[in-house]
Design a protein around this motif. Structure first.
Motif, PDB file in Angstrom:
ATOM      1  N   GLY A 307     -89.773 -97.742  66.696  1.00  8.63           N
ATOM      2  CA  GLY A 307     -89.931 -96.290  66.930  1.00  8.63           C
ATOM      3  C   GLY A 307     -88.586 -96.074  68.037  1.00  8.63           C
ATOM      4  N   ARG A 308     -88.784 -94.719  68.850  1.00  8.31           N
ATOM      5  CA  ARG A 308     -88.022 -94.247  69.534  1.00  8.31           C
ATOM      6  C   ARG A 308     -87.669 -94.896  70.721  1.00  8.31           C
ATOM      7  N   MET A 309     -89.157 -95.763  71.166  1.00  9.02           N
ATOM      8  CA  MET A 309     -89.143 -96.629  72.642  1.00  9.02           C
ATOM      9  C   MET A 309     -88.585 -97.831  72.454  1.00  9.02           C
ATOM     10  N   GLY A 310     -88.288 -98.172  71.068  1.00 12.53           N
ATOM     11  CA  GLY A 310     -87.821 -99.578  70.849  1.00 12.53           C
ATOM     12  C   GLY A 310     -88.889-100.610  70.516  1.00 12.53           C
ATOM     13  N   LEU A 312     -92.022-101.962  68.442  1.00  9.37           N
ATOM     14  CA  LEU A 312     -93.068-101.868  66.896  1.00  9.37           C
ATOM     15  C   LEU A 312     -94.036-100.873  67.056  1.00  9.37           C
ATOM     16  N   MET A 313     -93.911-100.149  65.952  1.00  9.35           N
ATOM     17  CA  MET A 313     -94.958 -98.859  65.805  1.00  9.35           C
ATOM     18  C   MET A 313     -95.757 -99.309  64.591  1.00  9.35           C
ATOM     19  N   THR A 314     -97.052 -99.782  64.705  1.00  5.79           N
ATOM     20  CA  THR A 314     -97.864-100.361  63.923  1.00  5.79           C
ATOM     21  C   THR A 314     -98.707 -99.004  63.140  1.00  5.79           C
ATOM     22  N   ASP A 345     -89.300 -90.232  61.194  1.00  5.50           N
ATOM     23  CA  ASP A 345     -89.277 -88.766  61.130  1.00  5.50           C
ATOM     24  C   ASP A 345     -90.246 -88.042  62.365  1.00  5.50           C
ATOM     25  N   PHE A 346     -91.402 -88.587  62.582  1.00 10.40           N
ATOM     26  CA  PHE A 346     -92.100 -88.099  63.663  1.00 10.40           C
ATOM     27  C   PHE A 346     -91.466 -88.283  64.884  1.00 10.40           C
ATOM     28  N   CYS A 347     -90.959 -89.603  65.203  1.00 11.85           N
ATOM     29  CA  CYS A 347     -90.168 -89.944  66.359  1.00 11.85           C
ATOM     30  C   CYS A 347     -89.021 -89.205  66.713  1.00 11.85           C
ATOM     31  N   THR A 348     -88.384 -88.884  65.708  1.00 12.77           N
ATOM     32  CA  THR A 348     -87.248 -87.742  65.877  1.00 12.77           C
ATOM     33  C   THR A 348     -87.877 -86.289  66.308  1.00 12.77           C
ATOM     34  N   LEU A 349     -88.933 -86.064  65.709  1.00 10.07           N
ATOM     35  CA  LEU A 349     -89.615 -84.645  66.425  1.00 10.07           C
ATOM     36  C   LEU A 349     -90.044 -84.881  67.713  1.00 10.07           C
ATOM     37  N   CYS A 350     -90.675 -85.943  67.923  1.00 15.27           N
ATOM     38  CA  CYS A 350     -91.740 -86.050  69.001  1.00 15.27           C
ATOM     39  C   CYS A 350     -91.187 -86.007  70.502  1.00 15.27           C
ATOM     40  N   LYS A 351     -90.549 -87.122  70.839  1.00 17.01           N
ATOM     41  CA  LYS A 351     -89.813 -87.282  72.273  1.00 17.01           C
ATOM     42  C   LYS A 351     -90.968 -87.316  73.195  1.00 17.01           C
ATOM     43  N   LYS A 352     -92.208 -87.626  73.040  1.00 18.06           N
ATOM     44  CA  LYS A 352     -93.001 -87.527  74.046  1.00 18.06           C
ATOM     45  C   LYS A 352     -92.972 -88.741  75.111  1.00 18.06           C
ATOM     46  N   CYS A 353     -92.560 -89.829  74.637  1.00 15.93           N
ATOM     47  CA  CYS A 353     -92.229 -90.874  75.514  1.00 15.93           C
ATOM     48  C   CYS A 353     -91.139 -90.634  76.278  1.00 15.93           C
ATOM     49  N   ALA A 354     -90.060 -89.975  75.750  1.00 14.29           N
ATOM     50  CA  ALA A 354     -88.979 -89.803  76.653  1.00 14.29           C
ATOM     51  C   ALA A 354     -89.167 -88.710  77.505  1.00 14.29           C
ATOM     52  N   VAL A 400     -98.445 -92.854  76.036  1.00 14.60           N
ATOM     53  CA  VAL A 400     -98.583 -91.342  75.906  1.00 14.60           C
ATOM     54  C   VAL A 400     -98.285 -91.126  74.416  1.00 14.60           C
ATOM     55  N   CYS A 401     -97.658 -92.030  73.702  1.00 18.79           N
ATOM     56  CA  CYS A 401     -97.524 -92.027  72.333  1.00 18.79           C
ATOM     57  C   CYS A 401     -98.712 -91.672  71.471  1.00 18.79           C
ATOM     58  N   PRO A 402     -98.503 -90.651  70.436  1.00 17.37           N
ATOM     59  CA  PRO A 402     -99.579 -89.939  69.733  1.00 17.37           C
ATOM     60  C   PRO A 402    -100.045 -91.200  68.640  1.00 17.37           C
ATOM     61  N   TYR A 403     -99.279 -92.029  68.540  1.00 21.17           N
ATOM     62  CA  TYR A 403     -99.931 -93.167  67.532  1.00 21.17           C
ATOM     63  C   TYR A 403    -100.644 -94.176  68.256  1.00 21.17           C
ATOM     64  N   SER A 404    -100.755 -94.157  69.928  1.00 22.28           N
ATOM     65  CA  SER A 404    -101.488 -95.240  70.545  1.00 22.28           C
ATOM     66  C   SER A 404    -102.992 -94.715  70.545  1.00 22.28           C
TER      67      SER A 404
END
Ligand code: SF4
Ligand code: SF4
Length: 454
Positions: A307-310, A312-314, A345-354, A400-404
């Motif tokens: 993902g965006r933060m580099g 692994l997004m499980t 696609d979700f990471c492209t929109l989200c940017k919450k970690c950034a 903060v990642c919504p997938y977490s």
């Protein structure tokens, strides 16, 4: 007909009420007070229009009730329609290998004045200025850092010391008695057994050149060309405890990282020892003693996407995992993952970690072409410099990642929707911000960690 419509409206009000109360209770259990409050308020407000139209008689009641139902169900149906679900992306192959000497852990171990220090910065002078900044900070797990906690740091140290003690166990002699095994059966055996040992997931891939570091960068492997002739790699993931991650970037995160590096490492050590015991070569890759880039192996073994933060997004825990790997010449059946575009696609929109990254290390841009691969790359120097100020490995991006969110029915329903529809992804991001905040608050240390004042 009007009577039927009233009954439907009242039933919908009851379903909305119950669902929101349930979501509020789940949030309370997760200690998400903001989300719980909002779910409870909505459980009062949202059913009201349905109840009013279902119970009170007035002109145009039928038309108004029907319109409300249509406005409720059409968006629901739209969100359930698979849109962009089957869009897979081409798995790109990096053009070159990563040199472990370029990683921050390796650079952090260079002692000023040493031969390795001089050699490295003569070869990479552009890195010297950036590294001088983190060298001025107190450093990981040191007393003079902002997140110093004597007990939690000692607990983290204990995990890392145990890993250190196990490092020489990554390889060993192979049993002379080779047991002939069916590749499919032994692959399943390792997967099922590793889950009994505590792994969340296990996947197998063919070992590819770009999985391997070009040169070692830690301890006695420093500067030595990585040579690994194994054909297969097995990746294991273990869960990082949500409560510990939620307090990131305080001391709990480094405590949990240390512990899960250890847990994942032990699983890899056991699996490697097992494989050698049945007569095949196997090397475990554990914290501080890797020949492979674990997230790349895990991705190719079908355990997630990068993902965006580099990280692994499980599928079930997002980035809230640690990874270990075993490479081997035991004949195995590699997994054949279908790479799903929905996370990217979700990471492209989200940017919450950034948005939440205190080190400003995560890009807000779309993926860029780096070394032949379209991906995001964090500013590793900025990230590591912050670690050296905090004394912990930060982990705010992970928290903060919504997938977490926890692996439970409520969040898994959302995860299912994220994979199903691009419209759902857009709505889910707005809702995640609404319920949990664009920059969710850092949870306080748990009571049992608070030392009595003397
Ligand atoms: S916080 Fe958002 S952008 Fe960052 S990794 Fe998680 S899903 Fe992707
Ligand atoms: S660990 Fe912290 S500093 Fe590093 S990328 Fe994540 S949020 Fe930013």
């Amino acid at each position: 007909m009007a009577h039927l419509l009233s009954s439907i409206l009242i039933a919908v009000a009851a379903v909305i009420f119950l669902l929101l109360i349930w979501a509020g209770m789940v949030s309370l259990k997760e200690q998400e007070r903001r989300a719980a409050n909002r779910f409870f308020w909505l459980s009062v407000l949202l059913p009201l229009p349905y109840l009013l139209l279902g119970l009170i008689s007035f002109d145009f009641r039928f038309e108004a009730g029907l319109t409300l139902l249509i406005l409720t169900f059409i968006p629901l149906i739209i969100f359930l329609i698979p849109l962009g679900r089957n869009k897979t992306y081409r798995q790109q192959v990096p053009m070159s290998k990563i040199d472990e000497r370029d990683t921050m852990f390796s650079r952090n171990e260079l002692k000023p004045g040493s031969k390795q220090f001089e050699e490295y910065y003569n070869r990479k002078p552009e890195k010297k200025k950036k590294d001088d900044i983190f060298r001025k900070k107190a450093g990981l797990l040191q007393p003079a850092v902002s997140q110093y906690h004597p007990l939690n740091f000692a607990a983290a140290d204990a995990s890392f010391e145990t890993i250190e003690a196990l490092k020489h166990k990554v390889d060993g002699p192979v049993s002379g008695k080779t047991i002939e095994v069916d590749p499919a059966s032994v692959s399943d055996y390792i997967k099922i057994w590793s889950k009994k040992l505590g792994a969340v997931d296990c996947g197998i891939t063919k070992l590819k050149g770009y999985h391997l570091y070009s040169f070692g960068g830690r301890a006695e492997r420093y500067g030595k060309k990585v040579v690994n002739e194994h054909q297969f790699a097995i990746a294991f993931t273990v869960e990082m405890d949500k409560e510990m991650v939620d307090s990131a970037p305080t001391s709990t995160i480094v405590m949990e990282s240390g512990q899960q590096y250890l847990e994942s490492g032990i699983i890899a050590l056991q699996a490697a020892a097992f494989i050698r015991g049945i007569g095949y070569e196997a090397r475990a890759h554990i914290d501080g003693n890797y020949e492979v880039v674990c997230p790349l192996v895990a991705r190719d073994a079908g355990l997630g996407e990068i993902g965006r933060m580099g990280l692994l997004m499980t599928p079930r825990l997002g980035p809230r995992v640690r990874i270990s790997v075993v490479t081997t010449n035991l004949p195995l059946i590699p997994d054949n993952p279908v790479h799903d575009h929905s996370v990217i696609d979700f990471c492209t929109l989200c940017k919450k970690c950034a948005d939440a990254c205190p080190g400003k290390a995560i890009s807000f841009n779309d993926r860029e072409e780096i070394d032949g691969v379209k991906r995001w790359q964090i500013k590793q120097e900025a990230c590591f410099t912050l670690w050296c100020e905090l004394g912990t490995d930060c982990g705010r991006c992970m928290s903060v990642c919504p997938y977490s969110h926890p692996d439970n029915l409520m969040h898994n329903m959302v995860r299912k929707g994220l994979g199903n529809s691009s419209l759902f992804r857009m709505a889910a991001l707005k809702l995640d911000d609404y319920f949990y905040g664009r920059k969710p608050s850092i949870k306080p240390l748990q009571d049992w960690m608070n030392l009595p004042k003397k």
